[in-house]
Design a protein around this motif. Sequence first.
Motif, short mmCIF file in Angstrom:
data_model
loop_
_atom_site.label_atom_id
_atom_site.label_comp_id
_atom_site.label_asym_id
_atom_site.label_seq_id
_atom_site.Cartn_x
_atom_site.Cartn_y
_atom_site.Cartn_z
N ILE A 193 -3.73 9.57 -4.14
CA ILE A 193 -2.54 10.24 -3.32
C ILE A 193 -1.86 11.19 -4.08
CG2 ILE A 193 -0.83 9.81 -1.59
CD1 ILE A 193 -3.61 8.14 -0.99
N GLN A 194 -2.26 12.45 -3.86
CA GLN A 194 -1.61 13.70 -4.67
C GLN A 194 -0.36 14.17 -3.81
OE1 GLN A 194 -3.69 17.53 -4.48
NE2 GLN A 194 -3.31 17.64 -6.68
N ILE A 195 0.81 14.45 -4.72
CA ILE A 195 1.86 15.02 -4.47
C ILE A 195 1.46 16.62 -4.37
CG2 ILE A 195 2.88 15.27 -6.62
CD1 ILE A 195 4.91 14.53 -3.65
N LEU A 204 1.03 17.63 -12.26
CA LEU A 204 0.71 16.23 -12.08
C LEU A 204 -0.76 15.91 -12.56
CD1 LEU A 204 3.14 14.89 -9.33
CD2 LEU A 204 3.25 14.11 -11.87
N MET A 205 -1.41 16.99 -12.22
CA MET A 205 -3.03 16.93 -12.37
C MET A 205 -3.39 17.28 -13.80
SD MET A 205 -4.57 15.81 -9.85
CE MET A 205 -3.06 14.68 -9.72
N SER A 206 -2.25 17.81 -14.66
CA SER A 206 -2.77 18.41 -16.01
C SER A 206 -3.39 17.37 -16.87
CB SER A 206 -1.54 19.18 -16.60
OG SER A 206 -0.62 18.52 -16.74
N PRO A 207 -2.51 16.08 -17.09
CA PRO A 207 -3.26 15.07 -17.91
C PRO A 207 -4.33 14.64 -17.63
CG PRO A 207 -1.05 14.51 -17.13
CD PRO A 207 -1.33 15.45 -16.35
N ARG A 216 -10.13 11.28 -7.76
CA ARG A 216 -10.76 11.46 -6.49
C ARG A 216 -9.84 11.49 -5.37
NH1 ARG A 216 -13.27 5.84 -6.33
NH2 ARG A 216 -13.70 6.46 -4.08
N ILE A 217 -9.32 12.83 -4.89
CA ILE A 217 -8.19 13.11 -3.98
C ILE A 217 -8.69 12.69 -2.60
CG2 ILE A 217 -6.65 14.63 -2.94
CD1 ILE A 217 -6.44 14.45 -6.22
N ALA A 218 -7.81 11.58 -2.02
CA ALA A 218 -8.05 10.88 -0.78
C ALA A 218 -7.14 11.53 0.33
CB ALA A 218 -7.68 9.37 -0.84
N TYR A 219 -5.75 11.60 0.02
CA TYR A 219 -4.97 12.54 0.60
C TYR A 219 -3.93 13.34 -0.02
CZ TYR A 219 -6.28 8.91 3.92
OH TYR A 219 -7.06 7.92 4.58
N ARG A 220 -3.28 14.26 0.50
CA ARG A 220 -2.21 15.15 -0.04
C ARG A 220 -1.20 15.26 0.81
NH1 ARG A 220 -7.52 17.85 -1.05
NH2 ARG A 220 -7.75 18.48 -3.13
N THR A 221 0.10 15.17 0.19
CA THR A 221 1.44 15.54 1.06
C THR A 221 2.42 15.95 -0.03
OG1 THR A 221 2.97 13.99 2.07
CG2 THR A 221 1.82 12.85 0.21
N THR A 222 3.41 16.70 0.89
CA THR A 222 4.47 17.28 -0.11
C THR A 222 5.63 16.20 -0.04
OG1 THR A 222 5.34 17.91 2.21
CG2 THR A 222 3.76 19.49 0.80
N LEU A 235 -3.76 2.51 0.42
CA LEU A 235 -4.64 3.75 0.53
C LEU A 235 -5.06 4.54 -0.78
CD1 LEU A 235 -3.00 4.90 3.65
CD2 LEU A 235 -4.93 3.74 3.78
N GLY A 236 -4.60 4.28 -1.73
CA GLY A 236 -4.79 4.93 -3.14
C GLY A 236 -3.89 4.78 -4.01
N VAL A 237 -4.02 5.25 -5.13
CA VAL A 237 -3.22 5.12 -6.23
C VAL A 237 -2.55 6.55 -6.59
CG1 VAL A 237 -4.38 3.43 -7.09
CG2 VAL A 237 -4.92 5.63 -8.10
N SER A 238 -1.40 6.78 -7.45
CA SER A 238 -0.85 8.08 -7.75
C SER A 238 -0.24 8.05 -9.06
CB SER A 238 0.06 8.60 -6.53
OG SER A 238 0.46 10.00 -6.90
#
Length: 301
Positions: A193-195, A204-207, A216-222, A235-238
């Motif tokens: 789950i991506q911010i 947050l993706m850089s590491p 494996r991006i399942a969902y994106r949200t602001t 529904l996922g991890v983050s």
Amino acid sequence: MITIHQLKVFVAVAECGSTSAAARALHLSQPAISLIVRNLESELGAELFIRNPPRGLAITPFGRGKLEEARTLLSQAEMFGEPQDAGNQLRGQLTLGYFTTLGPFYVPRLIRRLRERMPKVEVQLREGDLGAVGRMLDTGQVELAITYDLGMGDQPRTQLLRKCRFYAALPLEHPLARQESVSLAELAQEPFIQIDLPMSREFLMSPFWHHQLEPRIAYRTTSLEMVRGMVAHGLGVSILITRPASELTYDGERIVCRPISDEMPVQNLVLAQSHHFALTPVAAAVMAEIRDLFSQEDLVP
């Protein structure tokens, strides 16, 4: 002779970006605003704005320099015009910006503190993502900002408030939640789950990218709380930096937070001061209160 009213109009046009928006803010007509700006430019002998009808107004380098002077003069005029009370209390205004996910953690407590200790100081708030807060500082829309040290164009003056670390957000019943720590490789194998905020997203993706991993991006949200809610419902991890005091989500579900075993960067949470403003007594006092607030051990995250 240049008047306080002219300076107020000039600052309003610069902050609003157009004469029509400034007219609405000041409850004046648009032609009156335009005339005041033209008269001020005539007094100064130089243009403050570049007129581009399709795009509105753009402040000139000369105008940008005068904007800082105008704000300082208006602040001094306001303090001069106020009667001094027996308590020798500070009076004035200040505009504070903050990164949207940090606001709920710090700003309400700060505003309550300022109202108790500086009741004559009016604080206006501006919220935005990292890029927006950086632009607010760069263009002088805010005097101070609480943010991470990302996205600040002209490098405003900053003071470190605290160092923040990445953590993994996991569903309560997930096998990884039973471990004391988790690795990026383990997280990359799970639905993620991506911010999805500018600059936060890449940071947050850089590491993962540093270790040649692709989640494996399942969902994106602001929304930070939406990330937490979706994680709590399996529904996922983050991975996140901003960490609420409670592991409960809005609907009462629970997430599990675990440290990440890989070597990870540390993110600086800073107090930034726009270079467009001189340090006024009000700003200095508010900065001192912010530093004192962040020195408290019970402050999250």
